[in-house]
Scaffold this active site. Structure first.
Site, PDB file in Angstrom:
ATOM      1  CG  ASP A  45      -1.761  -1.228   1.361  1.00  0.00           C
ATOM      2  OD1 ASP A  45      -2.053  -1.863   0.335  1.00  0.00           O
ATOM      3  OD2 ASP A  45      -2.109  -1.575   2.497  1.00  0.00           O
ATOM      4  CD  GLU A 221      -9.371  -3.257  -1.000  1.00  0.00           C
ATOM      5  OE1 GLU A 221     -10.174  -3.442  -0.072  1.00  0.00           O
ATOM      6  OE2 GLU A 221      -8.355  -3.964  -1.174  1.00  0.00           O
TER       7      GLU A 221
END
Length: 738
Positions: A45, A221
């Site tokens: 991420d 997401e």
């Protein structure tokens, strides 16, 4: 542009009589994915920003960096050139983490920004002390420098959102954007509840007003938003981030004229409807990398955009034991804007060979860490705690050497006086004065308004660029796709000359770079194209000798030129190996394309898990790739799924999938086959809603050895409807692949 500004800017030539010819920018270096390998096995991420000290800082989720290592509290690393990295430690420690986080909470998905004279980080807190047990929220922390120390606020910026059933929606994965309307926005959310956007207070620390949902649940997401050429692009990651060797994570985009949407893809489909849209930004291509996603953007000194993301090496997918922590290192690749849409390497996807690194440093004789030394008319000022010496312009200044002609980009962190003008090529003028940003060339002018509360005394990012006949000047927080204002001007026939860059007015400059603009890639990479028909069946009569069954289903019948097959209440995933499969003999050779046309009514908006039909490449019940038009909760998607045995010791299987194109009642599907150098079998999937315009997406790789069988299927975990929907196939054809 008032004539007095243009005249004054051109007059700067008088101080540069002794300039020399242009000097090339620093020699390029290369990187090879994964770029985090020197300090970590996993760096998931990622989010990036260039600090005032010239380093690029990267931040990652709290997974252990190496196998057996402890969980961190989000990680920090930095680089000057993207070729070598230094690990700096964690964002928080046990005493500085948010006081409102529950014990044992994880900290995920940092998003880094610079605004109001400080660094601001948004992040996911998986569990709060107010409702222990899984109520995710968005936290925020500030720091005076990109390495910290970080101070978390005493409450979430976005609080947990109850789902009405005793649980909580997925308030995760934040991404901030400063927009041209002068407001700051935070995007957040995930598969459970969808992505929403909320306005923030001017300091970025508090949510304001009511959020707006911008994507449907069950699909996206990992949001990230950028502004480009008048559009706000919202990108999100889809499908399985963490299914080990079957992770099919991919990134898709929609765009809008408003930061609050609605966001539509290149075909006009919304990201917030049941038949969900999304234009592919990155997906796996059949090399070692699978599951590329949860990304950030950066723009380098040559104006080239790059995507920073994590992915999984399909050969070493686990950081720990199978079904434990996924090994998700950090990768980087070039972004090309093709027909107005961001595509990774023009659609080629993740790279696994050496690639040009993002351009850093400056040409025109400038040391970006000490810019005053390369300028005439500027003075050196001692640096503050964040960086080295800066260059102060009061009056007129110029580079001692010429900038290149044709195209050039001037990029700097700036603290602006009341008026500051940049002149490129002796004739292109960009001015920040009063409440406007203005560009002028060849008697033409364009301008844009700055927000009423724009603070020119703080450090901001100023970029002035000429590419071909287009001139842009952009002010932003930190050059991460955000903006305060952008003036853009198209000048037919513009030819920029090699000349010193000139400035007049008042400003302090840091991280100053002057470089030729990277040559843009404007053509998409080639995709599979069908040639002549090699084999197949048009279903003009009963099934011929080329067909074979696994678990025959007598309800599948050929009539009226079609094969009609009611969906079976069966499945192939996990232990549910009871679905019927119909295969056709494939043509000889190492390259071909299989195609079918499917009609399947799945409705819209209701839950029908997991009705589906489509094509399959199959070795056995625990080793296959399946392309289907499928109902996934309230969405209708085209899922390209993969199952394999992930733990041979007990035969445990892993299943994941990628999304490709948009679902429709009538859907054309293709599997393009080739054998790679290792003898593995590679199947790339494509879909179309009209049989003419095709969207090509992810590839799955099946093991070397005997070639898999290829055919069709129609099933689901349960039908959810009575009678069962009927999948109707018009044909199955095999073409030569050009």
């Amino acid at each position: 542009m008032p004539r007095r500004f243009l005249a004054a800017a051109l007059a700067v030539a008088a101080i540069t009589a002794g300039t020399t010819a242009a000097v090339a920018a620093p020699a390029p270096i290369t990187t090879q994915n994964d770029i985090s390998s020197s300090f970590a096995d996993t760096f998931a991420d990622p989010s990036v920003i260039q600090g005032r000290d010239g380093y690029w800082y990267a931040y990652a989720t709290s997974d252990p960096l190496v196998a057996g290592g402890p969980f961190g509290l989000m990680h920090i690393a930095r680089t000057k050139d993207f070729g070598s990295w230094e690990y700096l430690g964690t964002v928080f420690n046990d005493s500085t983490k948010p006081s409102w986080a529950a014990p044992g909470s994880f900290f995920w998905a940092p998003d880094i920004r610079y605004l109001g004279g400080r660094y601001v980080m948004y992040f996911t807190v998986t569990d709060t002390a107010a409702n222990p047990g899984g109520d995710p929220a968005i936290g925020v922390a500030t720091a005076p420098a990109p390495a910290g120390p970080w101070t978390a606020t005493d409450a979430p910026v976005v609080t947990p959102k109850p789902d009405g059933n005793g649980g909580y929606f997925g308030t995760i994965d934040p991404a901030m954007l400063t927009a041209a309307d002068g407001k700051r926005y935070l995007y957040y959310g995930g598969f459970y509840g969808g992505i929403s956007v909320t306005e923030l207070s001017a300091d970025g620390l508090h949510a304001v007003g009511s959020p707006t949902q911008v994507t449907i649940g069950d699909r996206y997401e990992g949001a990230y938003a950028v502004y480009r050429d008048g559009w706000y692009y919202l990108m999100g990651s889809s499908m399985n981030c963490c299914a080990g060797p079957t992770a099919g994570y991919s990134v898709f985009a929609g765009r809008s004229k408003s930061p609050k949407g609605p966001f539509l893809d290149a075909d006009g489909a919304s990201l917030n409807e049941s038949r969900v849209g999304g234009t592919t930004v990155i997906t796996q291509n059949g090399n070692k990398w699978i599951g590329p996603g949860h990304h950030a953007f950066l723009t380098d000194a040559a104006g080239q955009d790059h995507i920073v993301y994590h992915a999984i090496d399909r050969g070493t997918p686990w950081l720990t034991d199978p079904f434990g922590i996924n090994r998700r290192p950090m990768l980087i690749d070039r972004i090309d804007w093709i027909d107005g849409w961001p595509r990774t390497r023009a659609g080629l996807g993740p790279s696994d060979t050496p690639q040009p690194a993002p351009a850093t440093g400056s040409g025109a004789g400038i040391d970006s860490t000490d810019p005053a030394g390369g300028l005439s008319g500027a003075t050196r000022q001692a640096g503050d705690s964040l960086g080295g010496p800066t260059a102060v312009v009061r009056g007129v200044a110029s580079t001692r050497q010429s900038a290149p002609g044709g195209s050039v980009r001037v990029d700097a962190d700036v603290r602006l006086g009341s008026s500051f003008t940049t002149v490129l090529g002796g004739s292109v003028v960009a001015t920040v004065s009063g409440s406007r940003v203005t560009v002028s060339a060849d008697g033409r002018t364009a301008s844009a308004s700055l927000p009423a509360d724009f603070d020119r005394s703080q450090w901001n990012k100023l970029s002035v660029q000429v590419v071909g006949n287009t001139v842009t000047a952009r002010l932003s927080d930190a050059g991460l796709g955000d903006l305060y204002a952008e003036a853009r001007l198209v000048v037919p026939g513009l030819k920029l000359k090699a000349a010193p860059v000139r400035w007049l007015g008042t400003a302090e400059l840091d991280n100053l770079t002057v470089r030729a603009v990277a040559d843009p890639v404007r053509r998409a990479a080639a995709v599979p194209q069908p040639g002549k028909v090699l084999a197949g069946d048009e279903f003009d009569a009963g099934l011929g000798s080329g067909w074979s069954w696994v678990r025959p289903d007598a309800k599948a019948v050929v009539a009226d030129g079609k094969l009609s097959w009611p969906l079976q209440n069966t499945d192939l995933v996990g232990s549910g190996n009871n679905a019927g499969l119909l295969f056709h003999q494939v043509p000889a050779g190492e390259r071909w394309i299989a195609e079918t046309k499917l009609h399947l009514e799945l409705g819209e908006g209701d839950i029908r898990n997991y009705q589906q039909a489509g094509m399959i490449a199959y070795r056995n019940d625990d080793d296959f790739a399946r392309l289907g038009n499928v109902a996934i909760w309230r969405t209708r998607q085209t899922e390209y799924g993969r199952e394999l045995v992930a733990r041979p010791s007990d035969g445990a299987t892993s299943y994941g999938g990628a999304a490709i194109g948009r679902s429709a009642p009538d859907l054309w599907m293709r599997l393009a086959y080739q054998r790679n150098a290792a003898g593995e079998h590679v199947y790339r999937a494509g879909t179309s809603v009209d049989g003419k315009k095709w969207t090509w997406g992810a590839s799955w790789v099946l093991p070397a050895g005997e070639a898999p069988r290829v055919g069709i299927y129609a099933h689901g975990d349960f039908t959810g409807a009575s009678p069962a929907p009927v999948a109707t196939f018009d044909y199955l054809r095999f073409y030569e692949s050009k």
